[in-house]
Structures are given as structure tokens and as C-alpha cells.
Write a protein that holds these residues in place. Structure first.
Motif, PDB file in Angstrom:
ATOM      1  N   PRO A 112       0.794  -1.238   0.000  1.00 36.76           N
ATOM      2  CA  PRO A 112       0.000   0.000   0.000  1.00 36.76           C
ATOM      3  C   PRO A 112       0.821   1.281   0.000  1.00 36.76           C
ATOM      4  CG  PRO A 112      -0.949  -1.615   1.504  1.00 36.76           C
ATOM      5  CD  PRO A 112       0.366  -2.175   1.048  1.00 36.76           C
ATOM      6  N   ALA A 113       2.054   1.224   0.493  1.00 35.35           N
ATOM      7  CA  ALA A 113       2.895   2.426   0.547  1.00 35.35           C
ATOM      8  C   ALA A 113       3.142   3.012  -0.839  1.00 35.35           C
ATOM      9  CB  ALA A 113       4.217   2.115   1.234  1.00 35.35           C
ATOM     10  N   PHE A 114       2.963   2.215  -1.909  1.00 33.36           N
ATOM     11  CA  PHE A 114       3.190   2.695  -3.279  1.00 33.36           C
ATOM     12  C   PHE A 114       1.932   3.302  -3.906  1.00 33.36           C
ATOM     13  CE2 PHE A 114       6.941  -0.023  -2.975  1.00 33.36           C
ATOM     14  CZ  PHE A 114       7.881   0.709  -3.676  1.00 33.36           C
ATOM     15  N   LYS A 115       0.900   3.504  -3.120  1.00 32.83           N
ATOM     16  CA  LYS A 115      -0.365   3.998  -3.669  1.00 32.83           C
ATOM     17  C   LYS A 115      -0.217   5.381  -4.300  1.00 32.83           C
ATOM     18  CE  LYS A 115      -4.910   3.772  -4.153  1.00 32.83           C
ATOM     19  NZ  LYS A 115      -5.574   2.768  -5.008  1.00 32.83           N
ATOM     20  N   THR A 116       0.502   6.268  -3.633  1.00 33.16           N
ATOM     21  CA  THR A 116       0.654   7.642  -4.128  1.00 33.16           C
ATOM     22  C   THR A 116       2.124   7.961  -4.280  1.00 33.16           C
ATOM     23  OG1 THR A 116      -1.362   8.283  -2.950  1.00 33.16           O
ATOM     24  CG2 THR A 116       0.053  10.048  -3.746  1.00 33.16           C
ATOM     25  N   HIS A 144      12.187  -2.857 -15.462  1.00 35.83           N
ATOM     26  CA  HIS A 144      12.952  -1.642 -15.133  1.00 35.83           C
ATOM     27  C   HIS A 144      12.310  -0.386 -15.711  1.00 35.83           C
ATOM     28  CE1 HIS A 144      16.111  -4.090 -13.427  1.00 35.83           C
ATOM     29  NE2 HIS A 144      16.258  -4.743 -14.566  1.00 35.83           N
ATOM     30  N   THR A 145      10.990  -0.333 -15.689  1.00 30.13           N
ATOM     31  CA  THR A 145      10.292   0.857 -16.165  1.00 30.13           C
ATOM     32  C   THR A 145       9.421   1.478 -15.073  1.00 30.13           C
ATOM     33  OG1 THR A 145       8.477  -0.507 -17.072  1.00 30.13           O
ATOM     34  CG2 THR A 145      10.285   0.091 -18.563  1.00 30.13           C
ATOM     35  N   ALA A 146       9.754   1.200 -13.806  1.00 30.54           N
ATOM     36  CA  ALA A 146       8.957   1.704 -12.683  1.00 30.54           C
ATOM     37  C   ALA A 146       9.334   3.125 -12.278  1.00 30.54           C
ATOM     38  CB  ALA A 146       9.105   0.774 -11.474  1.00 30.54           C
ATOM     39  N   GLY A 147      10.463   3.631 -12.801  1.00 30.59           N
ATOM     40  CA  GLY A 147      10.945   4.934 -12.367  1.00 30.59           C
ATOM     41  C   GLY A 147      11.812   4.862 -11.127  1.00 30.59           C
ATOM     42  N   LEU A 148      12.203   3.649 -10.737  1.00 30.88           N
ATOM     43  CA  LEU A 148      13.078   3.467  -9.580  1.00 30.88           C
ATOM     44  C   LEU A 148      14.537   3.636  -9.983  1.00 30.88           C
ATOM     45  CD1 LEU A 148      11.312   0.327  -8.055  1.00 30.88           C
ATOM     46  CD2 LEU A 148      11.115   2.700  -7.281  1.00 30.88           C
ATOM     47  N   GLU A 189      10.081  -6.307   3.736  1.00 25.68           N
ATOM     48  CA  GLU A 189       8.914  -5.444   3.889  1.00 25.68           C
ATOM     49  C   GLU A 189       9.329  -4.001   4.159  1.00 25.68           C
ATOM     50  OE1 GLU A 189       4.825  -5.053   6.586  1.00 25.68           O
ATOM     51  OE2 GLU A 189       6.408  -6.461   7.180  1.00 25.68           O
ATOM     52  N   GLU A 190      10.249  -3.802   5.099  1.00 29.49           N
ATOM     53  CA  GLU A 190      10.691  -2.446   5.421  1.00 29.49           C
ATOM     54  C   GLU A 190      11.469  -1.831   4.254  1.00 29.49           C
ATOM     55  OE1 GLU A 190      11.443   1.173   7.181  1.00 29.49           O
ATOM     56  OE2 GLU A 190       9.916  -0.349   7.587  1.00 29.49           O
ATOM     57  N   PHE A 191      12.234  -2.637   3.550  1.00 30.12           N
ATOM     58  CA  PHE A 191      12.941  -2.149   2.372  1.00 30.12           C
ATOM     59  C   PHE A 191      11.953  -1.561   1.363  1.00 30.12           C
ATOM     60  CE2 PHE A 191      14.086  -3.174  -2.057  1.00 30.12           C
ATOM     61  CZ  PHE A 191      15.233  -2.412  -2.207  1.00 30.12           C
ATOM     62  N   ALA A 192      10.932  -2.330   1.019  1.00 31.41           N
ATOM     63  CA  ALA A 192       9.950  -1.864   0.038  1.00 31.41           C
ATOM     64  C   ALA A 192       9.245  -0.605   0.522  1.00 31.41           C
ATOM     65  CB  ALA A 192       8.941  -2.968  -0.248  1.00 31.41           C
ATOM     66  N   ASN A 193       8.894  -0.571   1.795  1.00 34.27           N
ATOM     67  CA  ASN A 193       8.206   0.606   2.331  1.00 34.27           C
ATOM     68  C   ASN A 193       9.091   1.848   2.294  1.00 34.27           C
ATOM     69  OD1 ASN A 193       5.794  -0.728   2.807  1.00 34.27           O
ATOM     70  ND2 ASN A 193       6.317  -1.272   4.914  1.00 34.27           N
ATOM     71  N   ARG A 194      10.379   1.680   2.540  1.00 33.51           N
ATOM     72  CA  ARG A 194      11.296   2.832   2.454  1.00 33.51           C
ATOM     73  C   ARG A 194      11.419   3.321   1.015  1.00 33.51           C
ATOM     74  NH1 ARG A 194      16.663   2.099   6.305  1.00 33.51           N
ATOM     75  NH2 ARG A 194      15.595   1.314   8.182  1.00 33.51           N
ATOM     76  N   ALA A 196       9.260   3.246  -1.207  1.00 28.98           N
ATOM     77  CA  ALA A 196       8.024   3.944  -1.568  1.00 28.98           C
ATOM     78  C   ALA A 196       7.982   5.388  -1.074  1.00 28.98           C
ATOM     79  CB  ALA A 196       6.822   3.177  -1.028  1.00 28.98           C
ATOM     80  N   THR A 197       8.835   5.740  -0.122  1.00 30.37           N
ATOM     81  CA  THR A 197       8.863   7.124   0.372  1.00 30.37           C
ATOM     82  C   THR A 197       9.666   8.044  -0.535  1.00 30.37           C
ATOM     83  OG1 THR A 197      10.868   6.852   1.726  1.00 30.37           O
ATOM     84  CG2 THR A 197       8.752   6.246   2.744  1.00 30.37           C
ATOM     85  N   LEU A 198      10.390   7.481  -1.497  1.00 29.20           N
ATOM     86  CA  LEU A 198      11.294   8.268  -2.336  1.00 29.20           C
ATOM     87  C   LEU A 198      10.644   8.630  -3.669  1.00 29.20           C
ATOM     88  CD1 LEU A 198      14.557   6.246  -1.678  1.00 29.20           C
ATOM     89  CD2 LEU A 198      13.965   8.491  -0.755  1.00 29.20           C
TER      90      LEU A 198
END
Length: 421
Positions: A112-116, A144-148, A189-194, A196-198
Motif C-alpha cells: 500500500p505504501a506505493f499507492k501515491t 525496469h520501467t517503474a521509475g526506480l 517489507e521495510e525495504f519496500a516501504n522505504r 516507496a517514500t522516495l
């Protein structure tokens, strides 16, 4: 940039007892002997086969500089870094086949952290951002097209944020790991959530940019499957394919067959991560879907053999033939800017697309790989591909970190030249 991104360049491009291997033909053998004789690496293993013919195995030198080091062979262990990505991609495709994932499903359904998400206005300038207009999808992570970003490529203020938050999903050496682990999240889990904050470096689906997408995908797989990511890969891919020498953490009793990883410093080869004391002998912070595996040439060949066979090997079916064909097809979003992919794979000589964690040939290369050839390479010089047109598969194993040796290009030429005989 291509030197740094050696982590992924594919270049130009049946559990078989060693006793059953064919006598190695000339060009591939000469290539392996030259790499050892010239001191490029202490040892090398190349394997290849066409269809169900016996596996050809070329092994030269030793797994470390020392004269007492074991000879390199089909069961030696190597850090394959980004060759983990196609395995993670195929793991995701298992869930796609089962209906637990959809290629164009937003990953916020699972994280869910990737919602916005937000997109940088000027990545080179500062962190000023605007709202993203498209969600990140499973397809975006696979291709590799997610913008990460990736800390080996990303620059400027965003790189500072990646470093601050420990977005460094890879192991290099015991000494480097002390600092990297201190900042890195302790769970997937924490990796993915972090992450998502960027802010993103580009709108999802608009630009091919090498990234941590396959690492984030590991968390999606975890949630969608209801199983820890590494456990899912182990039980759904490694165990049925009898890939018994593929590890997220190298067991202590396997240290003797684990190659030392080297780096070139001032033209000299230095031991960066000795096998006997390797950082890979200790569990990582979490399993890295983008660069986390150590495996043998024998094991990786079994993975490739399954792909060439249309998803099945020795009675173990991993995917349906149509799902394998989809995974090895060009999954890039329509209209995507793939100029960076073109730079990274320029040596292939043909247009390239991208599939489930690996690049895809969009045309036949005369005398070389056929259209649909799928594969990728690793930061320490490894390379592997599966060619569905010619039913050819090949693997090249060395451990020399971020060094432009030319091996990835040369292995492809040598293998097809020998098969042409």
C-alpha cells in the motif's frame, strides 16, 4: 556508464555428470585458456548445450589465486549478482500463471505504501517532485520501467537519499557490509516501504532505467504468495529443478568450493571477498531479488534448460509453455524510452527488448542468438542466456567485480562458432 552497469549487460550475445560432457571444442576452450593464462581471472567455467544434447563443460584454472585452491569446475560456486533477476522474474511469472498477479496490476495492491508516488521534476537538480500520473505495475518492476533508481547508477540528490535510507540490496565484501548493513532495512517489507517514500526518476512506464525493481518485486511475490520470497523461490524453482547448489546464504561446508571475488585496482587483481571468509557465508539483511544469489554453472544451466524446454525439466514443470514464451517476450510498455537499454546492450548487434527480468533479442543475429533469446549478466562478470529459436543455452562464470573484460561478448561468439561446427 557501461563499465559500472556491467551488473547487467548481456553483451553479444539435465543434470549431466561431468563424465558425460562432450570434449570441448576449440574456440570456447581457447577463450577459457586465454583468460586464465593472461591472468584476467584465476579460473573460469563455461557450459553450453543445444536441445537435449549432453552439456559441454569447459573449466580452466582455479577458484582463487592460491596454488592450493580447488580447480574450477561445474559445481564451483559463483556470485551471480544480477543473474538473480531472471530467476526472480520467473518466480513472478509463476504467480501470474496462477492468477495471483497480473502484469498490469498496480503493486500498491500488495504494498500500500506505493499507492501515491511522486516523480522528480529535475533529478539532476534537487528533490522537487510532482504527483505521478500512472501507478507502478508488476510489468514495470519486471522490466525496469517503474521509475526506480539503483545506487550503482543513480546520481545527485536522489542517490544521497538512497544511501541515507540504506537502499543498497547487495553484498560485496565483509568490510563493506558493516557500513551497508548499518543503514539497510532489516526486512524485505521495510525495504519496500522505504523505497516507496522516495520520488521516482521518471513517470512509471515511460523510461527504461536499470533499477531495484526486481528487489521490490521480491516483496510483491512475498505478499501475493503468502510465503517468504526466498522460500517461494527455493520451493517453486530450486527444489523441483534440483538446483541443489543455489544459495541466498552459502553454507559453511560449501566455503571450500566458493570462488574468491576479485577487483582490479591499478591494473592489479586483488581479493575483494575471499570465498573462505566471504560475506555470503552470513545471512543477508533480507533476500535480494535483484542480486542475491550464489550458484553453480550446473545449477544455472538447469534453470536455462527448463526455459528452453518450455517450462519443464526432467518431469518437473515450473511454467506452462505459453507462460515461458510470455516471460521471454518483450514486455516493455508501448512507447517506452529504451535508449539506456540500447547503450547497455549495444554489443548484441540487434534491437533489444526486455522480458521478465532479462533482456530479449528482437531479431535474429546471423551466426548468433535467435529472436527471443533471453538472459542477463552479473556484476562479477557472469553471463547466461536461453535461445528458444536454436534451443541453445549457455553460462559463463567468473568472479571479477565491475571489470570490463569482454567475456560476455566473447562467450557468445565462441559458443555459436563451436555449435556451427
Amino acid at each position: 556508464m557501461r563499465r559500472l552497469i556491467g551488473i547487467g549487460l548481456i553483451g553479444a550475445l539435465a543434470l549431466v555428470p561431468l563424465a558425460a560432457a562432450q570434449v570441448a571444442p576449440t574456440e570456447t576452450t581457447a577463450l577459457a585458456k586465454r583468460y586464465v593464462a593472461q591472468g584476467t581471472v584465476p579460473g573460469i567455467v563455461i557450459t553450453y548445450a543445444k536441445g537435449d544434447a549432453p552439456l559441454t563443460v569447459i573449466a580452466e584454472g582455479r577458484i582463487a589465486n592460491e596454488a592450493t585452491a580447488p580447480a574450477a569446475d561445474i559445481d564451483s560456486l559463483w556470485r551471480v549478482y544480477s543473474m538473480t533477476k531472471p530467476i526472480t522474474g520467473i518466480a513472478a511469472m509463476i504467480l501470474v500463471e496462477e492468477g495471483k498477479l497480473r502484469l498490469d496490476q498496480p503493486i500498491s495492491d500488495f504494498i500500500p505504501a506505493f499507492k501515491t508516488m511522486k516523480v522528480l521534476v529535475d533529478p539532476a537538480k534537487d528533490l522537487t517532485s510532482r504527483p505521478a500520473t500512472h501507478p507502478i505495475t508488476v510489468r514495470n518492476l519486471l522490466t525496469h520501467t517503474a521509475g526506480l533508481g539503483y545506487n550503482i547508477i543513480t546520481k545527485g540528490p536522489l542517490l544521497d537519499e538512497y544511501n541515507r535510507l540504506g537502499i543498497n540490496p547487495a553484498q560485496v565484501s565483509a568490510s563493506m557490509e558493516v557500513q551497508m548493513r548499518a543503514a539497510r532495512p532489516a526486512s524485505l517489507e521495510e525495504f519496500a516501504n522505504r523505497v516507496a517514500t522516495l520520488p521516482l526518476i521518471a513517470e512509471p512506464g515511460s523510461k527504461w532505467s536499470y533499477s531495484i525493481g526486481l528487489d521490490v518485486l521480491g516483496r510483491v511475490i512475498e505478499v501475493a504468495s503468502g510465503m517468504k520470497f526466498d522460500t517461494f523461490v527455493n520451493t517453486r524453482i530450486f527444489q523441483p529443478l534440483q538446483m541443489n547448489e543455489s544459495y541466498w546464504t552459502v553454507p559453511a561446508d560449501k566455503a571450500g568450493s566458493f570462488a574468491t571475488d576479485y577487483a582490479l585496482v591499478g591494473g592489479n587483481r586483488i581479493a575483494l571477498d575471499p570465498g573462505a571468509t566471504s560475506v555470503w557465508l552470513k545471512p543477508p539483511s533480507f533476500p535480494y531479488g535483484g542480486a542475491g544469489l550464489v550458484t553453480s554453472a550446473r545449477d544455472y544451466d538447469r534453470f536455462l534448460h527448463m526455459l528452453v524446454n518450455g517450462g519443464e525439466l526432467d518431469g518437473a514443470r515450473i511454467l506452462k509453455p505459453e507462460t515461458v514464451a510470455l516471460a521471454m517476450s518483450d514486455l516493455l510498455p508501448a512507447g517506452v524510452d529504451k535508449s539506456i537499454l540500447g547503450e547497455m546492450t549495444a554489443d548484441s548487434g540487434v534491437p533489444m527488448g526486455f522480458g521478465a527480468g532479462g533482456s530479449v533479442y528482437l531479431a535474429d543475429r546471423p551466426g548468433g542468438p535467435g529472436k527471443g533469446t533471453f538472459g542477463w549478466g552479473g556484476a562479477a562478470g557472469t553471463i547466461a542466456w536461453a535461445d528458444p529459436v536454436h534451443k541453445v543455452r549457455a553460462t559463463g562464470m567468473i568472479n571479477l567485480l565491475l571489470a570490463e573484460t569482454g567475456l560476455k561478448r566473447e562467450v557468445g561468439r565462441a559458443v555459436y562458432a563451436d555449435l556451427a561446427r
